[in-house]
Write an enzyme that holds these catalytic residues in place. Sequence first.
Site, PDB file in Angstrom:
ATOM      1  N   ARG A 220       0.724  -1.028  -0.127  1.00  0.00           N
ATOM      2  CA  ARG A 220      -0.026   0.070   0.174  1.00  0.00           C
ATOM      3  C   ARG A 220       0.718   1.254   0.002  1.00  0.00           C
ATOM      4  O   ARG A 220       2.039   1.099   0.749  1.00  0.00           O
ATOM      5  CB  ARG A 220      -0.786  -0.106   1.337  1.00  0.00           C
ATOM      6  CG  ARG A 220      -2.194  -1.010   1.157  1.00  0.00           C
ATOM      7  CD  ARG A 220      -2.978  -0.650   0.288  1.00  0.00           C
ATOM      8  NE  ARG A 220      -4.163  -1.586   0.235  1.00  0.00           N
ATOM      9  CZ  ARG A 220      -4.456  -2.461  -0.772  1.00  0.00           C
ATOM     10  NH1 ARG A 220      -3.566  -2.966  -1.603  1.00  0.00           N
ATOM     11  NH2 ARG A 220      -5.399  -3.537  -0.679  1.00  0.00           N
TER      12      ARG A 220
ATOM     13  N   HIS B 216      -1.250   0.435  -9.667  1.00  0.00           N
ATOM     14  CA  HIS B 216      -1.731  -0.609  -8.985  1.00  0.00           C
ATOM     15  C   HIS B 216      -2.483  -1.814  -9.877  1.00  0.00           C
ATOM     16  O   HIS B 216      -3.361  -2.120  -9.777  1.00  0.00           O
ATOM     17  CB  HIS B 216      -2.974   0.050  -8.237  1.00  0.00           C
ATOM     18  CG  HIS B 216      -3.402  -0.594  -6.697  1.00  0.00           C
ATOM     19  ND1 HIS B 216      -3.528  -0.136  -5.777  1.00  0.00           N
ATOM     20  CD2 HIS B 216      -3.280  -1.978  -6.702  1.00  0.00           C
ATOM     21  CE1 HIS B 216      -3.957  -0.943  -4.884  1.00  0.00           C
ATOM     22  NE2 HIS B 216      -3.567  -2.140  -5.126  1.00  0.00           N
TER      23      HIS B 216
HETATM   24  P1  NAP Z   1      -1.635 -12.030   4.384  1.00  0.00           P
HETATM   25  O1  NAP Z   1      -1.507 -13.349   4.184  1.00  0.00           O
HETATM   26  O2  NAP Z   1      -2.550 -11.522   5.550  1.00  0.00           O
HETATM   27  O3  NAP Z   1      -0.079 -11.856   5.050  1.00  0.00           O
HETATM   28  C1  NAP Z   1       0.316 -10.543   5.735  1.00  0.00           C
HETATM   29  C2  NAP Z   1       1.747 -10.870   6.154  1.00  0.00           C
HETATM   30  O4  NAP Z   1       2.104  -9.547   6.925  1.00  0.00           O
HETATM   31  C3  NAP Z   1       1.818 -11.870   7.359  1.00  0.00           C
HETATM   32  O5  NAP Z   1       2.850 -12.652   7.110  1.00  0.00           O
HETATM   33  C4  NAP Z   1       1.831 -11.244   8.660  1.00  0.00           C
HETATM   34  O6  NAP Z   1       2.549 -11.872   9.728  1.00  0.00           O
HETATM   35  C5  NAP Z   1       2.647  -9.841   8.424  1.00  0.00           C
HETATM   36  N1  NAP Z   1       2.369  -8.779   9.026  1.00  0.00           N
HETATM   37  C6  NAP Z   1       1.108  -8.258   9.391  1.00  0.00           C
HETATM   38  N2  NAP Z   1       1.416  -7.233  10.429  1.00  0.00           N
HETATM   39  C7  NAP Z   1       2.628  -7.180  10.589  1.00  0.00           C
HETATM   40  C8  NAP Z   1       3.419  -6.348  11.505  1.00  0.00           C
HETATM   41  N3  NAP Z   1       2.952  -5.572  12.347  1.00  0.00           N
HETATM   42  N4  NAP Z   1       4.755  -6.833  11.516  1.00  0.00           N
HETATM   43  C9  NAP Z   1       5.339  -7.671  10.826  1.00  0.00           C
HETATM   44  N5  NAP Z   1       4.844  -8.438  10.017  1.00  0.00           N
HETATM   45  C10 NAP Z   1       3.285  -8.224   9.782  1.00  0.00           C
HETATM   46  O7  NAP Z   1      -1.722 -10.807   3.202  1.00  0.00           O
HETATM   47  P2  NAP Z   1      -1.445 -10.961   1.789  1.00  0.00           P
HETATM   48  O8  NAP Z   1      -2.499 -11.866   1.148  1.00  0.00           O
HETATM   49  O9  NAP Z   1      -0.154 -11.832   1.486  1.00  0.00           O
HETATM   50  O10 NAP Z   1      -1.541  -9.575   0.953  1.00  0.00           O
HETATM   51  C11 NAP Z   1      -0.521  -8.372   1.677  1.00  0.00           C
HETATM   52  C12 NAP Z   1      -0.975  -7.268   1.111  1.00  0.00           C
HETATM   53  O11 NAP Z   1      -0.747  -7.052  -0.454  1.00  0.00           O
HETATM   54  C13 NAP Z   1      -2.324  -6.966   1.020  1.00  0.00           C
HETATM   55  O12 NAP Z   1      -2.606  -6.460   2.713  1.00  0.00           O
HETATM   56  C14 NAP Z   1      -2.479  -5.875   0.252  1.00  0.00           C
HETATM   57  O13 NAP Z   1      -2.246  -4.587   0.895  1.00  0.00           O
HETATM   58  C15 NAP Z   1      -1.260  -6.032  -0.679  1.00  0.00           C
HETATM   59  N6  NAP Z   1      -1.790  -6.525  -2.053  1.00  0.00           N
HETATM   60  C16 NAP Z   1      -1.529  -5.450  -3.094  1.00  0.00           C
HETATM   61  C17 NAP Z   1      -1.809  -5.953  -4.391  1.00  0.00           C
HETATM   62  C18 NAP Z   1      -1.579  -5.141  -5.518  1.00  0.00           C
HETATM   63  O14 NAP Z   1      -1.867  -5.277  -6.714  1.00  0.00           O
HETATM   64  N7  NAP Z   1      -0.627  -3.925  -5.547  1.00  0.00           N
HETATM   65  C19 NAP Z   1      -2.748  -7.011  -4.493  1.00  0.00           C
HETATM   66  C20 NAP Z   1      -3.012  -7.777  -3.462  1.00  0.00           C
HETATM   67  C21 NAP Z   1      -2.396  -7.474  -2.244  1.00  0.00           C
HETATM   68  P3  NAP Z   1       2.040 -13.018  10.285  1.00  0.00           P
HETATM   69  O15 NAP Z   1       2.346 -14.120   9.385  1.00  0.00           O
HETATM   70  O16 NAP Z   1       2.809 -13.350  11.427  1.00  0.00           O
HETATM   71  O17 NAP Z   1       0.512 -12.934  10.642  1.00  0.00           O
HETATM   72  C1  GLV Z   2      -5.256  -5.104  -4.243  1.00  0.00           C
HETATM   73  O1  GLV Z   2      -4.558  -4.254  -4.024  1.00  0.00           O
HETATM   74  C2  GLV Z   2      -5.848  -6.069  -3.289  1.00  0.00           C
HETATM   75  O2  GLV Z   2      -5.831  -5.900  -1.851  1.00  0.00           O
HETATM   76  O3  GLV Z   2      -6.351  -7.189  -3.619  1.00  0.00           O
END
Ligand code: NAP
Ligand code: GLV
Length: 273
Positions: A188, A236
């Site tokens: 983000r 994005h």
């Molecule tokens: P997820 O499965 O919920 O994983 C989040 C990771 O971040 C977990 O490993 C979590 O730790 C870690 N985390 C959370 N808070 C933390 C903190 N305070 N300190 C250290 N580590 C922390 O999420 P995801 O599905 O991988 O997605 C991640 C993010 O990518 C989304 O939230 C979104 O903002 C972004 N995204 C961007 C796009 C784009 O097109 N640019 C698309 C999709 C998503 P734990 O494992 O210990 O819980």
């Molecule tokens: C895109 O940014 C998502 O969170 O899926």
Amino acid sequence: PEKIEAILTWKPPLGIMEKFPHLKGIISFGAGVEEILRDPQLPQNVPIVRIVEPCLTSRMTEYILLAVLRFHRQAFQYQTFQKARHWEPLPLPETSSCTIGILGLGVLGADAAMKLKTLGFPIRGWSRTPKNIDGIECFYGPDQLKLCLSKCRVLVCLLPLTPETEGILNRETFSAMPKGGYLINVARGQHLVETDLLEALDSGQLSGACLDVFSREPLPESHPFWSHPQITITPHVATQTDNEYWTEPIVDAIRCLRDGLPLKNVVNCEQGY
Ligand code: NAP
Ligand code: GLV
């Protein structure tokens, strides 16, 4: 509104959820749910399910691989050389000495980590809770962040946006990396302190950045990032899923809500992701 039991959304208007008295569940068609959670009137005890889907995951990893390899294989230098019609072979970099740090070892971070590892990059990952992933050096919690960063030539941000992670890509973080590193932010825009990035690029602490997300989207036309020679911008699009893939998890979530079955990929509202 009385008839609505499930809502499919990503960036709902504030206060809208409380207008649906019989709501059983909220389904986010984005992986990040901060825009849903920011509503102070969000009904308590209504589960939020977020999209986790293989196409979304592998497209994100593709984007990260592209950004890492462009940096690692000196694509930016060769672009400059080509513009100047300059022929100069540079020494080929060692993959084994290019450590990649991944902030966030969740669904997306873990996939990127495993695929980069397969290419031979040493990988360090950072999460909130301890992890044990084969072949990845895992760090966790605020106390281990700097240690994690200390060897990272490339830093990839794949954290959810929460009060703990907002502004985490800042001067202190960049200074903890070896000089000349590269930043990839696909999480983000609010994770990044924009002025700190510009300063780190000016001082050479970072040599470049690839940014897919911004605090203001679309990125305003007057923004200095657009014309910065060391910044690569995409609008994005690091990943998205297509209708043919995302209908299945959504229909599955609706079915589970209707039949009272356990839901998958439920957001922990207290943790914020
Ligand atoms: P997820 O499965 O919920 O994983 C989040 C990771 O971040 C977990 O490993 C979590 O730790 C870690 N985390 C959370 N808070 C933390 C903190 N305070 N300190 C250290 N580590 C922390 O999420 P995801 O599905 O991988 O997605 C991640 C993010 O990518 C989304 O939230 C979104 O903002 C972004 N995204 C961007 C796009 C784009 O097109 N640019 C698309 C999709 C998503 P734990 O494992 O210990 O819980
Ligand atoms: C895109 O940014 C998502 O969170 O899926």
